[in-house]
Scaffold this motif. Sequence first.
Motif, mmCIF file in Angstrom:
data_model
loop_
_atom_site.group_PDB
_atom_site.id
_atom_site.type_symbol
_atom_site.label_atom_id
_atom_site.label_comp_id
_atom_site.label_asym_id
_atom_site.label_seq_id
_atom_site.Cartn_x
_atom_site.Cartn_y
_atom_site.Cartn_z
ATOM 1 N N ARG A 196 0.691 -1.008 0.099
ATOM 2 C CA ARG A 196 -0.052 -0.068 0.024
ATOM 3 C C ARG A 196 0.786 1.335 0.036
ATOM 4 O O ARG A 196 0.319 2.392 -0.134
ATOM 5 C CB ARG A 196 -0.942 0.137 1.345
ATOM 6 C CG ARG A 196 -1.925 -1.194 1.270
ATOM 7 C CD ARG A 196 -3.073 -1.119 2.462
ATOM 8 N NE ARG A 196 -3.805 -0.037 2.449
ATOM 9 C CZ ARG A 196 -4.698 0.315 3.342
ATOM 10 N NH1 ARG A 196 -4.624 -0.182 4.503
ATOM 11 N NH2 ARG A 196 -5.391 1.331 3.047
ATOM 12 N N ASP A 197 2.024 1.130 0.155
ATOM 13 C CA ASP A 197 2.909 2.286 0.378
ATOM 14 C C ASP A 197 4.368 1.939 -0.536
ATOM 15 O O ASP A 197 4.823 0.939 -0.417
ATOM 16 C CB ASP A 197 3.414 3.043 1.666
ATOM 17 C CG ASP A 197 2.177 3.519 2.241
ATOM 18 O OD1 ASP A 197 2.428 4.630 2.423
ATOM 19 O OD2 ASP A 197 1.036 2.993 2.465
ATOM 20 N N GLY A 211 1.362 6.499 -1.138
ATOM 21 C CA GLY A 211 0.608 5.339 -0.646
ATOM 22 C C GLY A 211 -0.589 5.913 0.497
ATOM 23 O O GLY A 211 -0.802 7.111 0.550
#
Length: 244
Positions: A196-197, A211
């Motif tokens: 997610r990042d 993210g």
Amino acid sequence: MKFLLRAVSVILLVFVLPTLVSAGLWVSQDRPQRWSEANWGSSGLLPSAEESPQAAIYVFSAMTGGLKGAIASHAWIVTKDENGSYQRYDKVGWGSPIRRNHRAPDAFWYSNPPRLVAEVKGEAAKRLIPQVEAAIAGYPHGQPGGYRIYPGPNSNTFVAHVLREVPELGAVLPPDAVGRDYLPDGAFYHLDKDGRDLHVSLGGLAGLSVGMRSGLEVNFLGLVAGIDIARPGIKVPGFGTVGL
């Protein structure tokens, strides 16, 4: 030439000007001149372990001392097993690099109060503590000599590594955590375990993070500017996140 002038103007406006203002405000206040004069005791932010028996994980950050305190902070991690005691982990530049319980879990840092970056309690903490401890044990710069104050690896590099390895903690270090953008082993990019990042870095001197937790961040010489999505705000060098 016009592009170069515009680039320099953006750097001055976005990174240099806020930093100078922050430094001016910082030096105008009365602060300890030596580490021996500073308050390193408990801030009282955490209850005693007996008063709060549930498992818990905390990530703290506090501005550091001297002139660098105008723009730079120090971060650390605290864990507590159910019915157990607090365990504090710091990465420092002297002695054994990763210190355990060398100060109170919620202590002031150079007289500056700790800020709570992340907090997980109860069953979620019981599940994540082994992962946090594994990330601490696996930190690639945890040996003697594995510390460099700038651009890293330093205390913030250590805590940022744990947050990336255990994304369920749901946080990133504040923008003033200089050194957090130095990726372990000097890597060029890193994708958090949950995907997610994404972080891209040129040895911690320049880079980009994007993210769900990071929002959109640009790192220039350790200074961070950007937009916080999770907690809507603007990230300003020297001032941290200004909430919207």
